[in-house]
Design an enzyme around this catalytic site. Structure first.
Site, PDB file in Angstrom:
ATOM      1  N   ASP A 143       0.858  -1.197   0.000  1.00  0.00           N
ATOM      2  CA  ASP A 143       0.000   0.000   0.000  1.00  0.00           C
ATOM      3  C   ASP A 143       0.884   1.233   0.000  1.00  0.00           C
ATOM      4  OD1 ASP A 143      -2.007   2.046   0.901  1.00  0.00           O
ATOM      5  OD2 ASP A 143      -3.255   0.264   1.138  1.00  0.00           O
TER       6      ASP A 143
ATOM      7  N   ASN B 113       1.136  -4.328 -13.867  1.00  0.00           N
ATOM      8  CA  ASN B 113       2.216  -4.826 -13.003  1.00  0.00           C
ATOM      9  C   ASN B 113       1.800  -6.058 -12.203  1.00  0.00           C
ATOM     10  OD1 ASN B 113       4.182  -2.933 -13.738  1.00  0.00           O
ATOM     11  ND2 ASN B 113       3.310  -1.388 -12.378  1.00  0.00           N
TER      12      ASN B 113
ATOM     13  N   LEU C 242       6.724  -4.906  -9.294  1.00  0.00           N
ATOM     14  CA  LEU C 242       7.004  -5.476  -7.981  1.00  0.00           C
ATOM     15  C   LEU C 242       7.410  -6.928  -8.176  1.00  0.00           C
ATOM     16  CD1 LEU C 242       6.719  -5.051  -4.852  1.00  0.00           C
ATOM     17  CD2 LEU C 242       4.372  -5.893  -5.079  1.00  0.00           C
TER      18      LEU C 242
ATOM     19  N   LEU D 171      -6.573  -4.730  -4.798  1.00  0.00           N
ATOM     20  CA  LEU D 171      -7.575  -3.781  -4.290  1.00  0.00           C
ATOM     21  C   LEU D 171      -7.090  -2.340  -4.332  1.00  0.00           C
ATOM     22  CD1 LEU D 171      -8.812  -6.467  -3.229  1.00  0.00           C
ATOM     23  CD2 LEU D 171      -9.363  -5.278  -1.106  1.00  0.00           C
TER      24      LEU D 171
ATOM     25  N   LYS E 187       1.542 -13.656 -13.711  1.00  0.00           N
ATOM     26  CA  LYS E 187       1.980 -14.495 -14.842  1.00  0.00           C
ATOM     27  C   LYS E 187       3.304 -15.194 -14.501  1.00  0.00           C
ATOM     28  CE  LYS E 187       3.644 -13.749 -19.501  1.00  0.00           C
ATOM     29  NZ  LYS E 187       3.966 -12.700 -20.456  1.00  0.00           N
TER      30      LYS E 187
ATOM     31  N   TYR F 180     -12.079   6.948 -12.785  1.00  0.00           N
ATOM     32  CA  TYR F 180     -12.299   5.734 -11.994  1.00  0.00           C
ATOM     33  C   TYR F 180     -13.002   4.665 -12.845  1.00  0.00           C
ATOM     34  CZ  TYR F 180     -13.931   2.878  -8.012  1.00  0.00           C
ATOM     35  OH  TYR F 180     -14.181   1.862  -7.127  1.00  0.00           O
TER      36      TYR F 180
ATOM     37  N   ARG G  59     -17.506   9.245   1.177  1.00  0.00           N
ATOM     38  CA  ARG G  59     -18.633   8.460   0.682  1.00  0.00           C
ATOM     39  C   ARG G  59     -19.823   8.643   1.619  1.00  0.00           C
ATOM     40  NH1 ARG G  59     -15.467   2.962  -0.813  1.00  0.00           N
ATOM     41  NH2 ARG G  59     -13.958   3.831   0.643  1.00  0.00           N
TER      42      ARG G  59
ATOM     43  N   TYR H 178      -5.093 -10.903 -20.355  1.00  0.00           N
ATOM     44  CA  TYR H 178      -3.997 -11.714 -19.785  1.00  0.00           C
ATOM     45  C   TYR H 178      -4.454 -13.171 -19.611  1.00  0.00           C
ATOM     46  CZ  TYR H 178      -0.230  -8.394 -18.748  1.00  0.00           C
ATOM     47  OH  TYR H 178       0.820  -7.513 -18.848  1.00  0.00           O
TER      48      TYR H 178
HETATM   49  P1  NAD Z   1      -9.838   2.659   0.139  1.00  0.00           P
HETATM   50  O1  NAD Z   1      -9.567   3.972  -0.501  1.00  0.00           O
HETATM   51  O2  NAD Z   1     -10.124   2.617   1.604  1.00  0.00           O
HETATM   52  O3  NAD Z   1      -8.636   1.650  -0.132  1.00  0.00           O
HETATM   53  C1  NAD Z   1      -7.800   1.708  -1.263  1.00  0.00           C
HETATM   54  C2  NAD Z   1      -6.378   1.408  -0.815  1.00  0.00           C
HETATM   55  O4  NAD Z   1      -5.519   1.422  -1.950  1.00  0.00           O
HETATM   56  C3  NAD Z   1      -5.823   2.464   0.150  1.00  0.00           C
HETATM   57  O5  NAD Z   1      -5.209   1.842   1.253  1.00  0.00           O
HETATM   58  C4  NAD Z   1      -4.810   3.245  -0.694  1.00  0.00           C
HETATM   59  O6  NAD Z   1      -3.800   3.842   0.075  1.00  0.00           O
HETATM   60  C5  NAD Z   1      -4.329   2.153  -1.635  1.00  0.00           C
HETATM   61  N1  NAD Z   1      -3.774   2.663  -2.896  1.00  0.00           N
HETATM   62  C6  NAD Z   1      -4.332   3.573  -3.724  1.00  0.00           C
HETATM   63  N2  NAD Z   1      -3.533   3.779  -4.783  1.00  0.00           N
HETATM   64  C7  NAD Z   1      -2.440   2.972  -4.624  1.00  0.00           C
HETATM   65  C8  NAD Z   1      -1.265   2.730  -5.386  1.00  0.00           C
HETATM   66  N3  NAD Z   1      -1.041   3.363  -6.543  1.00  0.00           N
HETATM   67  N4  NAD Z   1      -0.362   1.833  -4.915  1.00  0.00           N
HETATM   68  C9  NAD Z   1      -0.570   1.201  -3.741  1.00  0.00           C
HETATM   69  N5  NAD Z   1      -1.663   1.389  -2.976  1.00  0.00           N
HETATM   70  C10 NAD Z   1      -2.596   2.260  -3.410  1.00  0.00           C
HETATM   71  O7  NAD Z   1     -11.053   2.001  -0.685  1.00  0.00           O
HETATM   72  P2  NAD Z   1     -11.857   0.653  -0.426  1.00  0.00           P
HETATM   73  O8  NAD Z   1     -13.284   1.004  -0.249  1.00  0.00           O
HETATM   74  O9  NAD Z   1     -11.177  -0.201   0.568  1.00  0.00           O
HETATM   75  O10 NAD Z   1     -11.749  -0.024  -1.863  1.00  0.00           O
HETATM   76  C11 NAD Z   1     -10.842  -1.079  -2.122  1.00  0.00           C
HETATM   77  C12 NAD Z   1     -11.014  -1.553  -3.570  1.00  0.00           C
HETATM   78  O11 NAD Z   1     -12.339  -2.026  -3.789  1.00  0.00           O
HETATM   79  C13 NAD Z   1     -10.754  -0.447  -4.600  1.00  0.00           C
HETATM   80  O12 NAD Z   1     -10.090  -1.002  -5.702  1.00  0.00           O
HETATM   81  C14 NAD Z   1     -12.150  -0.035  -5.009  1.00  0.00           C
HETATM   82  O13 NAD Z   1     -12.190   0.476  -6.312  1.00  0.00           O
HETATM   83  C15 NAD Z   1     -12.926  -1.339  -4.886  1.00  0.00           C
HETATM   84  N6  NAD Z   1     -14.352  -1.080  -4.648  1.00  0.00           N
HETATM   85  C16 NAD Z   1     -14.793  -0.657  -3.424  1.00  0.00           C
HETATM   86  C17 NAD Z   1     -16.138  -0.392  -3.244  1.00  0.00           C
HETATM   87  C18 NAD Z   1     -16.687   0.055  -1.905  1.00  0.00           C
HETATM   88  O14 NAD Z   1     -17.877   0.359  -1.837  1.00  0.00           O
HETATM   89  N7  NAD Z   1     -15.931   0.078  -0.830  1.00  0.00           N
HETATM   90  C19 NAD Z   1     -17.030  -0.525  -4.318  1.00  0.00           C
HETATM   91  C20 NAD Z   1     -16.528  -0.917  -5.546  1.00  0.00           C
HETATM   92  C21 NAD Z   1     -15.192  -1.225  -5.705  1.00  0.00           C
HETATM   93  N1  UDP Z   2     -24.085  11.549  -1.438  1.00  0.00           N
HETATM   94  C1  UDP Z   2     -24.811  12.454  -0.699  1.00  0.00           C
HETATM   95  N2  UDP Z   2     -24.164  13.125   0.311  1.00  0.00           N
HETATM   96  C2  UDP Z   2     -22.866  12.891   0.622  1.00  0.00           C
HETATM   97  C3  UDP Z   2     -22.132  11.949  -0.137  1.00  0.00           C
HETATM   98  C4  UDP Z   2     -22.771  11.292  -1.171  1.00  0.00           C
HETATM   99  O1  UDP Z   2     -26.010  12.694  -0.932  1.00  0.00           O
HETATM  100  O2  UDP Z   2     -22.371  13.545   1.563  1.00  0.00           O
HETATM  101  C5  UDP Z   2     -24.774  10.798  -2.513  1.00  0.00           C
HETATM  102  C6  UDP Z   2     -24.052  10.813  -3.860  1.00  0.00           C
HETATM  103  O3  UDP Z   2     -24.442  11.939  -4.614  1.00  0.00           O
HETATM  104  C7  UDP Z   2     -24.533   9.502  -4.469  1.00  0.00           C
HETATM  105  C8  UDP Z   2     -24.724   8.584  -3.266  1.00  0.00           C
HETATM  106  O4  UDP Z   2     -24.830   9.443  -2.131  1.00  0.00           O
HETATM  107  O5  UDP Z   2     -25.786   9.676  -5.103  1.00  0.00           O
HETATM  108  C9  UDP Z   2     -23.573   7.613  -3.055  1.00  0.00           C
HETATM  109  O6  UDP Z   2     -22.372   8.363  -3.077  1.00  0.00           O
HETATM  110  P1  UDP Z   2     -20.962   7.735  -2.729  1.00  0.00           P
HETATM  111  O7  UDP Z   2     -19.958   8.832  -2.919  1.00  0.00           O
HETATM  112  O8  UDP Z   2     -21.017   7.061  -1.420  1.00  0.00           O
HETATM  113  O9  UDP Z   2     -20.734   6.580  -3.805  1.00  0.00           O
HETATM  114  P2  UDP Z   2     -21.045   6.388  -5.369  1.00  0.00           P
HETATM  115  O10 UDP Z   2     -21.989   5.241  -5.398  1.00  0.00           O
HETATM  116  O11 UDP Z   2     -21.681   7.624  -5.919  1.00  0.00           O
HETATM  117  O12 UDP Z   2     -19.725   6.124  -5.961  1.00  0.00           O
END
Ligand code: NAD
Ligand code: UDP
Length: 312
Positions: free
Chosen positions: A33, A99, A63, A73, A105, A145, A186, A159
């Protein structure tokens, strides 16, 4: 056999819960991380564990480590954070995937990609099943994103086809729970923190947009099941199909916290999806997985966590 498992993004919200489960199940865990949105606090309790190691590294860079399994993640997940440095967000999804896939692989390691419901964009099909191709704006503020994650999926499937890499792809829908950062941005963490601090809850738009919220423990269980089975590479939706408007969520948070906070209506961010709910039939049948924690219950656990964090 002890598996050495690499978790990129392991100091983040989901990653730290995954590390906990992997350690509890007897794995050797290498957490990689760069602490961009993650925090050492999330994994502090693991730092002295003999089977756990933290490596501070940016996955844009190659890496070389000896691992058997990889959970990819790493990527900021909150719109606030991923839009803060959009180019970095795309680099993490695209260069990071290249990476990690290269590592998989070389090592012949199984690798799982944490993809997202955002690949469906602002969906025109409801609920969203895996065969829906999505409705995404390539030029909007969420594209760094959404398109980064879509390209990452493409890399995973290429891959697999080209190099026989053993992949798993999950599409995660909104997940919440303890260890979300208080400033994560969020909706669940925002509303709970605002309610506990007696500040107005910031509702974007009319609040009639919907989301489906999955409690973190359920999500991690689904992720582990996807990694451990041999038949399905994905993509597979993981999320809780119970759908709520954001206004309903705000009211639930006010009720469960007993807060007197008001709700303020702010502008809806551009390209904010109007509705979102996973079709999880595939996860039901392939993984025998279904979420078990209802929103009320999960919110109470999350509120208890934030009460503790905010009182420090
Ligand atoms: P988070 O932001 O808490 O965690 C992401 C982690 O990745 C952090 O610890 C950050 O420091 C690390 N990171 C970011 N860029 C990096 C890089 N270039 N190199 C090394 N580390 C890096 O978010 P989360 O909610 O824990 O999400 C984890 C994964 O799950 C993400 O890939 C996210 O897109 C995916 N995801 C999460 C949700 C959700 O609702 N939580 C929904 C859909 C997808
Ligand atoms: N949202 C909101 N108030 C906040 C943060 C988010 O009303 O303070 C709304 C946002 O516009 C979206 C939904 O809540 O419609 C979920 O937002 P989030 O950022 O959690 O995740 P998203 O699903 O949009 O990636």
């Amino acid at each position: 056999m002890t598996m050495t498992t690499l978790v990129t993004g392991g100091a983040g919200f989901l990653g730290s819960h995954l590390c906990d489960r992997l350690i509890a199940d007897g794995n050797e865990v290498l957490c990689v991380d760069n602490l961009y949105t993650g925090s050492k606090d999330n994994i502090r309790h693991l730092l002295d564990h003999k089977h756990f190691e933290l490596l501070r590294h940016n996955i844009w860079l190659p890496l070389h480590v000896e691992v058997d399994r990889i959970y990819n993640l790493a990527c900021p997940a909150s719109p606030v954070h991923y839009q803060n440095d959009p180019v970095a967000t795309i680099k993490t999804s695209v260069l990071g995937s290249i990476n990690m896939l290269g590592l998989a692989k070389r090592r012949k390691a199984r690798i799982l990609q944490a993809s997202t419901s955002e690949v469906y964009g602002d969906p025109q099909v409801h609920p969203q099943a895996e065969d829906y191709w999505g409705h995404v704006n390539t030029a909007g503020p969420r594209a760094c994103y959404d398109e980064g994650k879509r390209c990452a999926e493409t890399l995973f499937f290429d891959y697999h086809r080209q190099n026989k890499v053993d992949i798993r792809v999950i599409r995660i829908f909104n997940t919440y729970g303890p260890r979300m950062h208080p400033n994560d941005g969020r909706v669940v963490s925002n509303f709970i923190v605002q309610a506990l601090q007696g500040e107005p809850l910031t509702l974007y738009g009319d609040g009639l947009q919907t989301r489906s919220f999955c409690y973190v423990d359920d999500l991690i269980e689904g992720m582990l099941r996807m990694m451990s089975q041999d038949d399905e590479i994905g993509p597979i939706n993981l999320g809780n199909p119970a759908e709520f408007t954001i206004r309903e969520l705000a009211e639930m948070v006010l009720r469960l916290t007993g807060s007197k906070s008001k709700i303020v209506f702010l502008t809806l961010p551009q390209d904010d999806p109007l509705q979102r709910r996973p079709d999880i039939s595939k996860a039901n049948s392939v993984l025998q997985w279904t979420p078990t924690v209802e929103l009320d219950d999960g919110l109470q656990r999350t509120i208890a966590y934030f009460r503790k964090v905010l009182s420090k």
